[in-house]
Design an enzyme around this catalytic site. Structure first.
Site, PDB file in Angstrom:
ATOM      1  N   TYR A   1      -0.079   4.136  10.529  1.00 51.97           N
ATOM      2  CA  TYR A   1      -0.420   3.124  11.531  1.00 51.97           C
ATOM      3  C   TYR A   1       0.835   2.894  12.378  1.00 51.97           C
ATOM      4  CZ  TYR A   1      -4.687   1.722   9.033  1.00 51.97           C
ATOM      5  OH  TYR A   1      -5.933   1.695   8.445  1.00 51.97           O
TER       6      TYR A   1
ATOM      7  N   GLU B   1      -4.521   4.439  14.009  1.00 59.01           N
ATOM      8  CA  GLU B   1      -5.430   3.530  14.724  1.00 59.01           C
ATOM      9  C   GLU B   1      -5.990   4.125  16.013  1.00 59.01           C
ATOM     10  OE1 GLU B   1      -2.182   3.022  14.448  1.00 59.01           O
ATOM     11  OE2 GLU B   1      -1.357   2.577  16.416  1.00 59.01           O
TER      12      GLU B   1
ATOM     13  N   HIS C   1       0.728   1.323  16.129  1.00 53.48           N
ATOM     14  CA  HIS C   1       0.589   0.173  17.046  1.00 53.48           C
ATOM     15  C   HIS C   1       1.769   0.082  18.011  1.00 53.48           C
ATOM     16  CE1 HIS C   1      -2.979  -1.371  15.066  1.00 53.48           C
ATOM     17  NE2 HIS C   1      -2.383  -1.162  13.915  1.00 53.48           N
TER      18      HIS C   1
ATOM     19  N   ARG D   1       0.832  -1.199   0.000  1.00 50.21           N
ATOM     20  CA  ARG D   1       0.000   0.000   0.000  1.00 50.21           C
ATOM     21  C   ARG D   1       0.873   1.258   0.000  1.00 50.21           C
ATOM     22  NH1 ARG D   1      -3.500  -1.346   5.232  1.00 50.21           N
ATOM     23  NH2 ARG D   1      -1.503  -2.316   5.734  1.00 50.21           N
TER      24      ARG D   1
ATOM     25  N   ASP E   1      -4.754 -10.597  14.459  1.00 54.81           N
ATOM     26  CA  ASP E   1      -3.856  -9.477  14.775  1.00 54.81           C
ATOM     27  C   ASP E   1      -3.972  -9.073  16.244  1.00 54.81           C
ATOM     28  OD1 ASP E   1      -6.405  -8.427  14.458  1.00 54.81           O
ATOM     29  OD2 ASP E   1      -5.702  -6.551  13.582  1.00 54.81           O
TER      30      ASP E   1
ATOM     31  N   LYS F   1       2.572   1.826   7.201  1.00 52.77           N
ATOM     32  CA  LYS F   1       2.973   1.004   8.354  1.00 52.77           C
ATOM     33  C   LYS F   1       3.960   1.756   9.235  1.00 52.77           C
ATOM     34  CE  LYS F   1       1.800  -2.725   8.857  1.00 52.77           C
ATOM     35  NZ  LYS F   1       0.558  -3.201   9.519  1.00 52.77           N
TER      36      LYS F   1
END
Ligand SMILES: NC(=O)c1ccc[n+]([C@@H]2O[C@H](COP(=O)([O-])OP(=O)(O)OC[C@H]3O[C@@H](n4cnc5c(N)ncnc54)[C@H](O)[C@@H]3O)[C@@H](O)[C@H]2O)c1
Length: 374
Positions: free
Chosen positions: A93, A117, A95, A15, A269, A74
């Site tokens: 993102y 997120e 995380h 992506r 996930d 990412k």
């Protein structure tokens, strides 16, 4: 504002954080857009498509050093840590609650990091996670149908049946964004679909929009154990925000399933909701436990980068425009959802759950980011 778009270097990530259409919106508003050469290739957007809308195609060094706002998909991987720097706003993102090395790298660099997120509206929706759940849910039904085929180790059953032959049964555990989208596609394929949900409000909503097309059942261990033996495909789509997924399906329940049935654990996930789940990849997506095919790909949307890139950028672009237009300080003062996305500012953690996860100090956003009055 100078807005950069970095190429993703994490394996299996195709992506890109901005489409040429999004780049055009930004250049039209007078912003400078820098796109790393090759960034859009995996999503079928060549460098020319960006150059044609006024973006500059640049090297990896330039995109990281010249941008004020850097867009990614990412989290930065270790090779990228040395590129993190003070004065840069990173929007991606992240995380980081589950990634201590990255948290430390972000803190040490002095960068400002905004996580897709954790952008969260007042009514607790997660607008930048939702598009990926929609895609994963739809793919889950497709994967279930596909791996039922005999040559792939499945039961040898056509999910939709044909006139005169009964369709297969799909059981969806969790009727949120993933579960709803899985159900829609399974219904479209002609399957007989049951959704097990725990929230009565959510079930009322699903009943309104799907009325008559699925069976809606209150989720419990007993109900799961009773329904699973008759299912051809079971899709795990539960989420308890901020926690690991509960192991709702035990190994004993898997043993009760029909040989060649398929389980798709979308919640992998978050650790997965089947006791027998372990993460798999797109290049090796399934494995067998007691005759039941397990599909547990942790980044399902990565399989369809053209769709995922467009869906992601549709959702992120309004926030990118707000940051570019007003600067981050004023943009978060205007929009509390965006404010909740800010995880790290100037060496401090501004997201409580991340600070708690790593036992580090938390600083309130108002104290570290000068918020402009609106
Ligand atoms: N593998 C992937 O590529 C991928 C992609 C996107 C999302 N996901 C994951 O899919 C999962 C679901 O995401 P979502 O966006 O649909 O979340 P969501 O919050 O929209 O929906 C989760 C639903 O699960 C329900 N639930 C909770 N406990 C339950 C139980 N015991 N029984 C039945 N239902 C229960 C909740 O009431 C809620 O409706 C998450 O773990 C998410 O991280 C994975």
């Amino acid at each position: 504002m100078k807005i950069g778009v970095a190429k993703e270097i994490k394996s299996d990530e195709y992506r890109v954080a901005l489409t040429p259409a999004g780049a055009l919106e930004l250049t039209r508003r007078g912003h400078d857009v820098f796109v790393e050469s090759g960034a859009g290739d995996g999503s079928a957007f060549p460098d020319d498509a960006y150059a044609n809308v006024g973006a500059r195609v640049v090297s990896v060094e330039q995109v990281w050093s010249e941008s004020e706002l850097l867009l990614k998909v990412k989290e930065p991987v270790s090779e990228e840590y040395e590129r993190l720097r003070e004065g840069l706003v990173l929007f991606t993102y992240l995380h980081i609650a589950a990634d201590e090395p990255l948290t430390r790298a972000l803190l040490d660099s002095g960068i400002t990091a905004v996580a897709y997120e954790t952008v969260e509206t007042d009514d607790r929706r997660l607008p930048l996670l939702a598009p990926m759940s929609e895609i994963a849910g739809r793919l889950a039904a497709q994967a279930g149908a596909y791996f039922l085929e005999k040559p792939l180790g499945g039961r040898g059953l056509l999910l939709g049946g044909v006139p005169g032959v009964a369709p297969g049964r799909v059981m969806v555990i969790g009727g949120g964004a993933v579960g709803y989208n899985a159900a829609i596609i399974a219904i479209g394929l002609g399957a007989q679909v049951t959704i097990l949900e725990r929230s009565i409000d959510r079930m009322r909503y699903l009943d309104e929009i799907l009325s008559g097309r699925v069976s809606l059942v209150m989720s419990s261990s007993l109900q799961i154990a009773e329904s699973i033996a008759g299912a051809d495909v079971v899709i795990g789509a539960v989420l308890i925000p901020g926690a690991l997924a509960p192991k709702l399906v035990t190994r004993e329940m898997i043993r009760e399933m029909k040989p060649g049935a398929v389980v798709v654990d979308v919640a992998i996930d978050q650790g997965g909701c089947f006791e027998t789940s372990k993460p798999t990849t797109h290049s090796d997506p399934v494995y067998d436990v007691d005759g039941v095919t397990h599909y547990c790909v942790a980044n399902m949307p990565g399989a369809v980068p053209i769709t995922s890139t467009k869906a992601l950028t549709n959702a992120t672009l309004p926030y990118v425009e707000a940051i570019a237009e007003h600067g981050l300080g004023e943009a978060v003062a205007r929009d509390r959802a965006l404010a909740r996305g800010v995880n790290v500012v100037d060496g401090k953690i501004t997201y409580q759950a991340v600070a708690e996860a790593h036992d580090l100090d938390y600083a309130s956003l108002e104290d570290v980011l000068p918020l402009a009055a609106v």
